[in-house]
Design an enzyme around this catalytic site. Structure first.
Site, PDB file in Angstrom:
ATOM      1  N   TYR A   5     -42.997   1.767 -28.035  1.00  0.00           N
ATOM      2  CA  TYR A   5     -43.650   0.765 -28.880  1.00  0.00           C
ATOM      3  C   TYR A   5     -43.245  -0.652 -28.489  1.00  0.00           C
ATOM      4  O   TYR A   5     -42.931  -1.480 -29.357  1.00  0.00           O
ATOM      5  CB  TYR A   5     -43.328   1.026 -30.365  1.00  0.00           C
ATOM      6  CG  TYR A   5     -44.170   2.143 -30.937  1.00  0.00           C
ATOM      7  CD1 TYR A   5     -45.428   1.878 -31.459  1.00  0.00           C
ATOM      8  CD2 TYR A   5     -43.735   3.462 -30.901  1.00  0.00           C
ATOM      9  CE1 TYR A   5     -46.229   2.897 -31.954  1.00  0.00           C
ATOM     10  CE2 TYR A   5     -44.530   4.486 -31.389  1.00  0.00           C
ATOM     11  CZ  TYR A   5     -45.778   4.198 -31.917  1.00  0.00           C
ATOM     12  OH  TYR A   5     -46.573   5.201 -32.392  1.00  0.00           O
ATOM     13  N   TYR A  31     -49.920   8.660 -40.640  1.00  0.00           N
ATOM     14  CA  TYR A  31     -49.236   8.723 -39.334  1.00  0.00           C
ATOM     15  C   TYR A  31     -48.459  10.035 -39.286  1.00  0.00           C
ATOM     16  O   TYR A  31     -47.680  10.333 -40.201  1.00  0.00           O
ATOM     17  CB  TYR A  31     -48.270   7.540 -39.139  1.00  0.00           C
ATOM     18  CG  TYR A  31     -47.529   7.655 -37.825  1.00  0.00           C
ATOM     19  CD1 TYR A  31     -48.117   7.225 -36.635  1.00  0.00           C
ATOM     20  CD2 TYR A  31     -46.277   8.261 -37.762  1.00  0.00           C
ATOM     21  CE1 TYR A  31     -47.464   7.389 -35.416  1.00  0.00           C
ATOM     22  CE2 TYR A  31     -45.616   8.425 -36.545  1.00  0.00           C
ATOM     23  CZ  TYR A  31     -46.217   7.981 -35.383  1.00  0.00           C
ATOM     24  OH  TYR A  31     -45.571   8.150 -34.179  1.00  0.00           O
ATOM     25  N   ASP A  44     -46.233  16.873 -44.588  1.00  0.00           N
ATOM     26  CA  ASP A  44     -45.446  16.259 -43.513  1.00  0.00           C
ATOM     27  C   ASP A  44     -44.322  15.469 -44.184  1.00  0.00           C
ATOM     28  O   ASP A  44     -44.515  14.326 -44.614  1.00  0.00           O
ATOM     29  CB  ASP A  44     -46.345  15.349 -42.668  1.00  0.00           C
ATOM     30  CG  ASP A  44     -45.547  14.598 -41.600  1.00  0.00           C
ATOM     31  OD1 ASP A  44     -44.308  14.659 -41.628  1.00  0.00           O
ATOM     32  OD2 ASP A  44     -46.177  13.932 -40.756  1.00  0.00           O
ATOM     33  N   LYS A  65     -36.270  14.043 -38.421  1.00  0.00           N
ATOM     34  CA  LYS A  65     -35.541  12.810 -38.745  1.00  0.00           C
ATOM     35  C   LYS A  65     -34.187  13.059 -39.420  1.00  0.00           C
ATOM     36  O   LYS A  65     -33.203  13.315 -38.746  1.00  0.00           O
ATOM     37  CB  LYS A  65     -36.420  11.893 -39.602  1.00  0.00           C
ATOM     38  CG  LYS A  65     -37.605  11.308 -38.804  1.00  0.00           C
ATOM     39  CD  LYS A  65     -38.194  10.114 -39.493  1.00  0.00           C
ATOM     40  CE  LYS A  65     -39.444   9.613 -38.816  1.00  0.00           C
ATOM     41  NZ  LYS A  65     -39.233   8.748 -37.688  1.00  0.00           N
TER      42      LYS A  65
HETATM   43  N1  PMP Z   1     -44.524  12.394 -39.328  1.00  0.00           N
HETATM   44  C1  PMP Z   1     -44.143  11.301 -39.998  1.00  0.00           C
HETATM   45  C2  PMP Z   1     -44.504  11.162 -41.447  1.00  0.00           C
HETATM   46  C3  PMP Z   1     -43.406  10.313 -39.351  1.00  0.00           C
HETATM   47  O1  PMP Z   1     -43.044   9.216 -40.023  1.00  0.00           O
HETATM   48  C4  PMP Z   1     -43.057  10.485 -37.988  1.00  0.00           C
HETATM   49  C5  PMP Z   1     -42.248   9.471 -37.207  1.00  0.00           C
HETATM   50  N2  PMP Z   1     -42.147   8.219 -37.685  1.00  0.00           N
HETATM   51  C6  PMP Z   1     -43.497  11.647 -37.331  1.00  0.00           C
HETATM   52  C7  PMP Z   1     -44.211  12.588 -38.043  1.00  0.00           C
HETATM   53  C8  PMP Z   1     -43.180  11.890 -35.887  1.00  0.00           C
HETATM   54  O2  PMP Z   1     -41.839  12.139 -35.719  1.00  0.00           O
HETATM   55  P1  PMP Z   1     -41.144  11.953 -34.287  1.00  0.00           P
HETATM   56  O3  PMP Z   1     -41.171  10.484 -34.026  1.00  0.00           O
HETATM   57  O4  PMP Z   1     -39.782  12.495 -34.477  1.00  0.00           O
HETATM   58  O5  PMP Z   1     -41.955  12.720 -33.307  1.00  0.00           O
END
Ligand code: PMP
Length: 416
Positions: free
Chosen positions: A7, A135, A229, A259
């Site tokens: 990014y 996202y 998610d 995460k």
């Molecule tokens: N889902 C959500 C809600 C996220 O916020 C993120 C990452 N910010 C992801 C999936 C993707 O995770 P990663 O960057 O570990 O691939």
């Protein structure tokens, strides 16, 4: 400089700051400057940087078993982690599938949902519903179900078709619900995927558990799989251990986690499912197998640190820390919402978002972003506004005094 950063528009970005050490809520650069990490380093750090308990869990596991192929083999740390997670997830979650990160946890969730119907010979359920402004990650499947825009434009021809409905934020609930039900009535919907209560990268946009419950009622009625998610919202961020635990009537069928799973120490993804989903894969036919697996599936070191992080997460002390953060946020919210330059303030548990009024519309590409980011860095605070939305998503170990400092600097930044 031979590193290509994520990014990052290298032509215009400032050179990256070299961090050499972390401790608690702080990061230290190569000149010895300290930075307060108010965003948990992309929302991963739960119990502080270089937390000694988590570091020790990694060191000891590395000396016992560092890696083993996870097809045909298992190991104690993975078994323990599966049990730990199922003990805090909603009761309907029964099976735990491992992968590498948030995006792959989401990919696995999508594959489980599509193949659930395929394995039963049901061929008309082939479409997905996602929310506008969503996202879910940067791999192709995850991009397909996210908001289409600047991030995804170069790949648009290669992303599968998805039905998007407006996110059910306040004032938009009825519009969202009616668009949602109209799609469900087509009987083509395989699954609905959503970030429960908080759309993170989309600007920390929040909606109520009541409206989500209504959407999940409809999914039940129309026999549609629901995928939460919880990559960002999981592990205590929203005031409960998972955002879906705020729901009163429904429990999603599939959860995607990452995460905070390892306390932010190592990459690891997990997708959990109900017995009903798993049963659709239980078969004498090899073709009904979930053909998905990564080299490092359920890496024992990552599982070990996830187990150590779990113990800290469920401790009374950590619960108190999360509550204290939420209480402090609440007080600051009341104050900052009166600022005439502020459009809206949103809070869910330990997450606080402040949307600033600008002549441009709310967007990741809003120019105010870089000005604010650089201002915060000059004050040695790591805050990464999402366009004109400044948010705080701190590690749980942050002190009250440090939080106060973040609030003061945000206020100063907005007023300047
Ligand atoms: N889902 C959500 C809600 C996220 O916020 C993120 C990452 N910010 C992801 C999936 C993707 O995770 P990663 O960057 O570990 O691939």
């Amino acid at each position: 400089m031979n590193i290509w950063h994520p990014y990052t528009q290298h032509k215009t970005a400032l050179p990256p700051i070299e961090m050499v050490r972390g401790e608690g809520a702080y990061l230290y650069d190569n000149a010895g400057n300290e930075y307060l990490d108010a965003i948990s380093s992309w929302w991963v750090t739960l119990h502080g940087h270089a937390n000694p308990i988590l570091a020790e869990a990694i060191a000891s596991q590395a000396k016992i078993l560092e890696q083993v192929i996870f097809a045909g083999f298992t190991h104690p740390q993975a078994q323990k982690l599966a049990n730990n997670l199922l003990s805090i997830l909603p009761k309907n979650q029964q099976k735990v599938f491992f992968s590498d990160d948030g995006s792959t946890a989401v990919e696995v969730g999508l594959k489980m949902a599509f193949q659930y119907w395929h394995n039963q010979g049901i061929t008309h359920k082939t479409r997905l519903i996602a929310l506008n402004n969503a996202y879910h990650g940067d791999t192709f499947g995850a991009m397909a179900i996210g908001e289409r825009g600047g991030f995804t434009a170069p790949f648009a021809p290669f992303l599968f078709e998805v039905d998007f409905v407006p996110a059910p934020i306040a004032g938009q609930e009825e519009k969202s619900l009616s668009a949602f039900e109209k799609l469900l009535k087509t009987d083509q919907i395989a699954a609905f995927i959503f970030e429960p209560l908080v759309q993170g990268a989309g600007g920390m946009c929040m909606y109520s558990p009541e409206i989500l419950d209504k959407m999940l009622d409809l999914c039940k009625e129309y026999n549609v799989i629901t995928i939460a998610d919880e990559v960002m919202t999981g592990f205590g961020r929203t005031g409960k251990l998972f955002a879906s635990l705020h729901l009163e009537r429904n429990m999603p069928d599939i959860f995607c986690l990452s995460k905070g799973l390892t306390g932010g120490f190592l990459p690891l993804g997990i997708t959990t499912a109900t017995q009903k989903i798993f049963d659709a894969f239980w078969s004498d036919s090899k073709l009904h197998t979930l053909f998905h697996g990564h080299s490092f599936t359920a890496n024992p070191i990552a599982c070990a640190v996830a187990n150590a992080s779990f113990e800290l997460l469920i401790s009374e002390n950590c619960e108190k820390q999360r509550q204290n953060i939420a209480n402090s946020h609440q007080v600051f919210l009341e104050k900052i919402k009166k600022n005439p330059l502020v459009k809206e303030v949103r809070q869910q548990g330990t997450i606080l978002a402040i949307e600033i009024k600008t002549p441009e519309k709310t967007s990741y590409f809003n120019n105010i972003r870089d000005i604010l980011y650089n201002f915060f860095i000059s004050k040695r605070i790591l805050l990464r506004p999402l366009g004109n939305v400044v948010y705080i998503l701190p590690p749980y170990c942050i002190s009250k005094e440090d939080l106060e400092r973040v609030y003061d600097v945000i206020e100063e930044g907005i007023n300047e």
